[in-house]
Scaffold this active site. Structure first.
Site, PDB file in Angstrom:
ATOM      1  N   ASP A 177      36.423  45.345  56.584  1.00  0.00           N
ATOM      2  CA  ASP A 177      35.448  44.839  57.554  1.00  0.00           C
ATOM      3  C   ASP A 177      36.234  44.091  58.642  1.00  0.00           C
ATOM      4  OD1 ASP A 177      36.090  42.339  56.517  1.00  0.00           O
ATOM      5  OD2 ASP A 177      34.037  41.796  56.002  1.00  0.00           O
ATOM      6  N   CYS A 193      38.858  42.561  53.060  1.00  0.00           N
ATOM      7  CA  CYS A 193      37.834  41.813  53.786  1.00  0.00           C
ATOM      8  C   CYS A 193      38.311  40.360  53.789  1.00  0.00           C
ATOM      9  CB  CYS A 193      36.430  42.018  53.210  1.00  0.00           C
ATOM     10  SG  CYS A 193      36.087  41.250  51.620  1.00  0.00           S
ATOM     11  N   THR A 216      37.788  37.773  51.862  1.00  0.00           N
ATOM     12  CA  THR A 216      38.252  37.344  50.539  1.00  0.00           C
ATOM     13  C   THR A 216      38.688  38.511  49.653  1.00  0.00           C
ATOM     14  OG1 THR A 216      36.006  37.570  49.709  1.00  0.00           O
ATOM     15  CG2 THR A 216      36.667  35.386  50.511  1.00  0.00           C
ATOM     16  N   GLY A 275      33.670  40.793  48.577  1.00  0.00           N
ATOM     17  CA  GLY A 275      32.449  41.533  48.916  1.00  0.00           C
ATOM     18  C   GLY A 275      32.684  43.030  48.970  1.00  0.00           C
ATOM     19  N   HIS A 313      46.771  48.227  32.940  1.00  0.00           N
ATOM     20  CA  HIS A 313      45.731  48.064  31.912  1.00  0.00           C
ATOM     21  C   HIS A 313      44.377  48.639  32.314  1.00  0.00           C
ATOM     22  CE1 HIS A 313      47.809  44.470  29.683  1.00  0.00           C
ATOM     23  NE2 HIS A 313      48.583  45.543  29.792  1.00  0.00           N
ATOM     24  N   HIS A 317      44.245  51.087  26.227  1.00  0.00           N
ATOM     25  CA  HIS A 317      43.636  50.842  27.540  1.00  0.00           C
ATOM     26  C   HIS A 317      42.804  52.036  27.997  1.00  0.00           C
ATOM     27  CE1 HIS A 317      45.868  47.173  27.737  1.00  0.00           C
ATOM     28  NE2 HIS A 317      47.003  47.829  27.544  1.00  0.00           N
TER      29      HIS A 317
HETATM   30  C1  RB5 Z   1      32.869  38.249  56.579  1.00  0.00           C
HETATM   31  O1  RB5 Z   1      32.714  37.101  57.330  1.00  0.00           O
HETATM   32  C2  RB5 Z   1      33.197  37.887  55.131  1.00  0.00           C
HETATM   33  O2  RB5 Z   1      32.063  37.401  54.500  1.00  0.00           O
HETATM   34  C3  RB5 Z   1      33.744  39.078  54.403  1.00  0.00           C
HETATM   35  O3  RB5 Z   1      34.900  39.521  55.061  1.00  0.00           O
HETATM   36  C4  RB5 Z   1      34.164  38.861  52.966  1.00  0.00           C
HETATM   37  O4  RB5 Z   1      34.932  37.734  52.810  1.00  0.00           O
HETATM   38  C5  RB5 Z   1      33.070  38.968  51.990  1.00  0.00           C
HETATM   39  O5  RB5 Z   1      33.285  38.976  50.773  1.00  0.00           O
END
Ligand code: RB5
Length: 143
Positions: A8, A65, A67, A70, A98, A133
């Site tokens: 994203d 993304c 983190t 998502g 694994h 596994h």
């Molecule tokens: C986008 O702002 C952010 O929410 C997305 O990149 C991600 O971190 C979601 O899990």
């Protein structure tokens, strides 16, 4: 080997960096977007990457993304996908050894570019161990 990559807006810059890293390794890339930092919805990109792997269009997938979370949740909605969010090389290696993770997801806002490249390499260089596994991966695939 062909890797589907997707991100994203939060992961766009890291995706571009990791594409260069993959190219240096001689890996073919299927870029499913996004192609700028304009805001988009990560579920669409996680799903597209998962579907590319399951259809055989790509052998593996790489997602980014903010983190890594998502977009990985979206990919894991595709039956047969085992997408692991990895924040260090050790978990990336174990995700392959694994869990036979067929997609790796990395957080661009939580991981430096250098660490992300090391995470990607650890996953690419590891081999699935099979054995006990395999039974567990089969259980995942049957859920
Ligand atoms: C986008 O702002 C952010 O929410 C997305 O990149 C991600 O971190 C979601 O899990």
């Amino acid at each position: 080997m062909r890797i589907a990559v997707a991100a994203d807006h939060g992961g766009f810059a890291l995706k571009e960096f990791l594409k260069e890293h993959l190219a240096l390794r001689g890996i073919e890339i299927l870029d499913l977007g996004t192609f700028s930092e304009e805001s988009v919805d990560y579920p669409l990109y996680g799903k597209a990457c998962g579907e590319a792997v399951i259809s055989g269009e790509a052998d593996k997938g790489l997602l980014c993304c903010g983190t890594g979370i998502g977009i990985s949740i979206a990919a894991n909605k595709v039956k047969g996908i085992r997408c692991a969010v990895c924040a260090c090389a050790e978990t990336a290696e174990l995700a392959k050894r694994h869990n036979d993770a067929n997609i790796i997801s990395i957080g661009a806002r939580t991981t430096t570019a250098a660490a992300a490249a090391a995470i990607l390499d650890a996953w690419l260089d590891a081999e699935f161990e099979g054995g006990r596994h395999q039974r567990r991966v089969d259980m995942l695939n049957n859920m």
